[in-house]
Each structure stands twice: as C-alpha cells, then as structure tokens.
Design a protein around this motif. Structure first.
Motif, PDB file in Angstrom:
ATOM      1  N   ASP A 152       0.923  -1.283   0.233  1.00 58.26           N
ATOM      2  CA  ASP A 152       0.385   0.012  -0.226  1.00 58.26           C
ATOM      3  C   ASP A 152       0.893   1.215   0.473  1.00 58.26           C
ATOM      4  OD1 ASP A 152      -0.608   0.090   3.685  1.00 58.26           O
ATOM      5  OD2 ASP A 152       1.346  -0.407   2.260  1.00 58.26           O
ATOM      6  N   ASP A 180       7.556   3.703   2.488  1.00 53.15           N
ATOM      7  CA  ASP A 180       8.091   2.219   3.090  1.00 53.15           C
ATOM      8  C   ASP A 180       7.881   1.589   2.341  1.00 53.15           C
ATOM      9  OD1 ASP A 180       5.838   2.564   4.557  1.00 53.15           O
ATOM     10  OD2 ASP A 180       7.243   1.380   6.091  1.00 53.15           O
ATOM     11  N   ASP A 181       6.922   1.482   2.041  1.00 55.13           N
ATOM     12  CA  ASP A 181       6.872   0.393   0.739  1.00 55.13           C
ATOM     13  C   ASP A 181       7.301   0.677  -0.584  1.00 55.13           C
ATOM     14  OD1 ASP A 181       3.705   0.947   2.146  1.00 55.13           O
ATOM     15  OD2 ASP A 181       3.243  -1.057   1.358  1.00 55.13           O
ATOM     16  N   ASN A 203      -2.642   2.649   3.316  1.00 55.56           N
ATOM     17  CA  ASN A 203      -2.025   4.046   3.780  1.00 55.56           C
ATOM     18  C   ASN A 203      -2.983   4.778   3.082  1.00 55.56           C
ATOM     19  OD1 ASN A 203       0.155   3.338   5.759  1.00 55.56           O
ATOM     20  ND2 ASN A 203       1.093   3.015   3.499  1.00 55.56           N
ATOM     21  N   LEU A 231       3.324  -6.082   2.980  1.00 59.28           N
ATOM     22  CA  LEU A 231       3.663  -4.806   3.603  1.00 59.28           C
ATOM     23  C   LEU A 231       2.501  -3.967   3.832  1.00 59.28           C
ATOM     24  CD1 LEU A 231       6.657  -4.402   0.444  1.00 59.28           C
ATOM     25  CD2 LEU A 231       6.467  -5.599   2.954  1.00 59.28           C
ATOM     26  N   MET A 282       5.443  -7.947   7.275  1.00 58.19           N
ATOM     27  CA  MET A 282       5.393  -6.472   8.375  1.00 58.19           C
ATOM     28  C   MET A 282       4.157  -6.607   8.714  1.00 58.19           C
ATOM     29  SD  MET A 282       4.284  -3.106   9.343  1.00 58.19           S
ATOM     30  CE  MET A 282       5.985  -3.938  11.014  1.00 58.19           C
ATOM     31  N   ASN A 314       1.100   0.896  16.790  1.00 58.33           N
ATOM     32  CA  ASN A 314       1.375   2.743  16.155  1.00 58.33           C
ATOM     33  C   ASN A 314       0.009   2.995  16.438  1.00 58.33           C
ATOM     34  OD1 ASN A 314       0.602   0.931  14.543  1.00 58.33           O
ATOM     35  ND2 ASN A 314       2.865   1.406  13.176  1.00 58.33           N
ATOM     36  N   GLU A 319      -0.686  -3.138  15.358  1.00 60.98           N
ATOM     37  CA  GLU A 319       0.186  -2.222  14.755  1.00 60.98           C
ATOM     38  C   GLU A 319      -1.408  -1.759  13.676  1.00 60.98           C
ATOM     39  OE1 GLU A 319       0.728  -4.393  11.535  1.00 60.98           O
ATOM     40  OE2 GLU A 319       1.984  -2.609  11.085  1.00 60.98           O
ATOM     41  N   PHE A 320      -1.435  -1.130  12.691  1.00 60.40           N
ATOM     42  CA  PHE A 320      -1.639  -0.844  11.361  1.00 60.40           C
ATOM     43  C   PHE A 320      -2.036  -1.496  10.605  1.00 60.40           C
ATOM     44  CE2 PHE A 320      -4.199   1.851   8.619  1.00 60.40           C
ATOM     45  CZ  PHE A 320      -4.071   1.449   7.264  1.00 60.40           C
ATOM     46  N   ASN A 321      -1.551  -2.418   9.907  1.00 61.36           N
ATOM     47  CA  ASN A 321      -1.590  -3.482   8.484  1.00 61.36           C
ATOM     48  C   ASN A 321      -2.443  -4.473   9.406  1.00 61.36           C
ATOM     49  OD1 ASN A 321      -0.043  -2.042   6.799  1.00 61.36           O
ATOM     50  ND2 ASN A 321       1.430  -3.358   7.298  1.00 61.36           N
ATOM     51  N   ASP A 357       9.279  -1.275   6.288  1.00 56.04           N
ATOM     52  CA  ASP A 357       8.066  -3.024   5.124  1.00 56.04           C
ATOM     53  C   ASP A 357       9.636  -3.242   4.750  1.00 56.04           C
ATOM     54  OD1 ASP A 357       4.944  -1.028   4.206  1.00 56.04           O
ATOM     55  OD2 ASP A 357       5.682  -2.441   5.369  1.00 56.04           O
TER      56      ASP A 357
HETATM   57  O1  RIB Z   1       2.473   0.246  10.386  1.00 57.09           O
HETATM   58  C1  RIB Z   1       3.146   0.009   9.601  1.00 57.09           C
HETATM   59  C2  RIB Z   1       3.057  -0.723   8.101  1.00 57.09           C
HETATM   60  O2  RIB Z   1       2.173   0.470   7.931  1.00 57.09           O
HETATM   61  C3  RIB Z   1       3.794  -0.082   7.263  1.00 57.09           C
HETATM   62  O3  RIB Z   1       3.471  -1.183   6.080  1.00 57.09           O
HETATM   63  C4  RIB Z   1       3.173   1.085   6.547  1.00 57.09           C
HETATM   64  O4  RIB Z   1       3.485   0.868   5.124  1.00 57.09           O
HETATM   65  C5  RIB Z   1       1.968   1.096   7.156  1.00 57.09           C
HETATM   66  O5  RIB Z   1       1.375   0.508   5.743  1.00 57.09           O
END
Ligand code: RIB
Ligand code: CA
Length: 306
Positions: A9, A13-14, A39, A122, A148, A156, A162-164, A236
């Motif tokens: 996404d 960082d991707d 994202n 990712l 990831m 976070n 964590e977001f993903n 990522d």
């Molecule tokens: O929490 C970090 C993840 O969430 C990473 O993959 C970043 O790109 C966001 O998608």
C-alpha cells in the motif's frame, strides 16, 4: 533465486522495500506487485507504485486488489503518508496502467505456475486472506509469507495494535490461521532497525534513487522530527532484509492469535510460546548491520538507474 509477489500500500516505506528487493535481482525474481487499500485509497497507492516505476523506467506488472477491508471501513493515514500516500517526491502522474487482471487472479496464476512462491506482505492482509480462502489448495505451493505487521508488546495505530493488522483484523486472522509458514516482522524489530535521520539526510548526496529516498524521507521523517526523535523505522524493509540476511535477526517461534474486537485491542497480535502452531516472530536486529543492507542497496540502484 526466490520468486516473490509483493503485496503493498505505497506508502513511503513500501516503496523503499520494493527498491530494496529490486536492488537484489540476483536473489529475487519479482513476479508482480499487488496493491491494496491501507495507507491511502487503492487508486492512490496503485498510482504511487506506477509513478515510481515510470520514473525508474521499469515495468514490473502491477495488479489492483481490494479497495476496502473484509468487513471494516478503510482508514487511510494521511498523517504518516500524506494525502497522496507518498507526499514528498514530485513525480509525474503515471503513464503506465495497472494490469487488467485482478490481484487475486494474478496470485492464483503466479502460484499455480511456479513451484514455490514467497509472498512479501507490506500492507493490510485483505488480498492475501481472500486468495488463501478462494484457492486453499494452493497454500502448499507458497514457500512463506514474510510480512510486516503486528507486535509482541506495543502498538502504533492503537496502544496494542499495529496498523496493517488493525486495518483488517479478520483478514489477518485468516492468514495467520492458514497453516502457511509465516515470518512476522512486528513493530519491535522494525524499531530496532530504525534509520537515523542524519543517515537519511545523506541521501541527498547520492544518485537518482538515493535522491528519491531523500525526498521520501523529507515527508516520512516528519513524524519523528515532530516528536524530537533522532531515528524512524522504515517498517516495510524489514521482511525484505530478513529474506536477504536472516542471520541478522533474533527470532522466536510463537503462536500468534489475532484479537478481532475490543475498544483498545482490535488487531492486537497475541504472541505466546511455546507454540502449537509456530510462526517465526522477529524480535530484534543489529541496527547498523540491518540498515547497511538498505544503504548498500541504494548504492547499487544509484549505479543502475542514472
Ligand atoms: O505499521 C506500519 C505499516 O503500516 C507499514 O506497512 C506502513 O506502510 C503502513 O502500511
Ligand atoms: Ca505498507
């Protein structure tokens, strides 16, 4: 040679993770890139990878996946990635188009036609969950899912999530319960491999690809700058570094259960051991050795794409 599908996404960082994989064309054959809402919207994250491919003059096929989680609503993250999903670099709108084939149809085709495919995940796991659900007979042809996502302790997007994983917890549960071998790069190991802001500052003295990463970090690094930190995790790249140099990591075989509900715990990855259904949970890494892998990749790419 490891045949990989990158599900992403982009996302600053991707993009840096994809560049890292691209640098190591002796190790990775990138069969295709699939995109998913996370994202930013599906259209925006797809446009971002196409922009970068056009700018580099490469044509890894890109396949659009799902524009929303299985049952939840999308929650784009403009604070971390901007309205475009890749604020910072000024790149022309993409000329190339995504493939007509849906991401899932591509995954089915690629996994069917190859002996062992690695999925580098990712982003939220929507595409991958539906692929595994739709063609369960293909699970045995996947070497592993290096992802990831998640965390052993922290969070976070929420205190414990964590977001993903948070973005599509139902999809994450399907993937983690699928029986496919999983390498989980959670928040803790990503933080351990953080890049120093002064290291990122040096990108401006590099070549074309380094300068792209400099521009990416000018926006992506703001999150750390605004908090007075001297470093930031490039989340990522972590699963890609692991696939290149697993010896750089401390890991533990753990059960990982996904919490689906809870005002404070939606998307929490409950990591416990000893494990009945072990996943390789990465716990720590040597920061300098880890980030050197990325810095060396940029040097390679600066020489390749002038
Ligand atoms: O929490 C970090 C993840 O969430 C990473 O993959 C970043 O790109 C966001 O998608
Ligand atoms: Ca991502």
């Amino acid at each position: 040679m490891r045949k990989i599908i990158i599900d992403c996404d982009p996302g600053h960082d991707d993009i840096m993770a994809i560049l890292l994989a691209l640098a190591h064309n002796e190790e990775f054959e990138i069969l295709g890139i699939t995109t998913v809402a996370g994202n930013q919207t599906l259209d925006k994250v797809t446009a971002n990878i196409l922009k970068v491919e056009d700018w580099l003059g490469i044509d890894i096929p890109v396949y659009k996946g799902y524009d929303a989680p299985l049952i939840r609503r999308p929650e784009p993250q403009p604070i971390a990635h901007g309205e475009s999903g890749m604020d910072g670099p000024v790149l022309p709108d993409p000329v190339s188009e995504p493939q007509k084939l849906h991401a899932l149809e591509f995954m089915k085709q690629a996994v069917s036609e190859n002996d062992k495919v690695t999925i580098v995940a990712l982003a939220p796991l929507t595409n991958i969950a539906l692929f595994l659900k739709t063609w369960p007979e293909l699970r045995r042809k996947i070497d592993c899912i290096a992802l990831m996502g998640g965390s052993v302790y922290g969070g976070n997007i929420q205190k414990k999530s964590e977001f993903n994983i948070y973005h599509d917890p139902e999809a994450a549960k399907i993937v983690f319960d699928s029986g496919v071998r999983i390498i989980m790069a959670g928040l803790e190991v990503c933080y351990a491999g953080s890049i120093l802001l002064k290291e990122a500052e040096e990108f401006k003295n590099g070549g074309k690809v380094s300068k792209l990463c400099y521009d990416l970090m000018q926006f992506y690094g703001l999150y750390a700058v605004n908090r007075g930190w001297d470093r930031t995790a490039v989340f990522d790249i972590t699963p890609v570094v692991y696939l290149l140099k697993p010896e750089l990591f401390e890991a533990e075989e753990m059960d990982v259960d996904i919490e689906l509900d809870g005002e404070y715990t939606r998307g929490m990855t409950v990591c416990t051991s000893p494990a009945e259904h072990p996943k390789t949970v990465l716990l720590n890494t040597d920061r300098e050795a880890f980030i050197s892998v990325f810095l060396e990749a940029l040097d390679l790419l600066d020489k390749r794409y002038v």
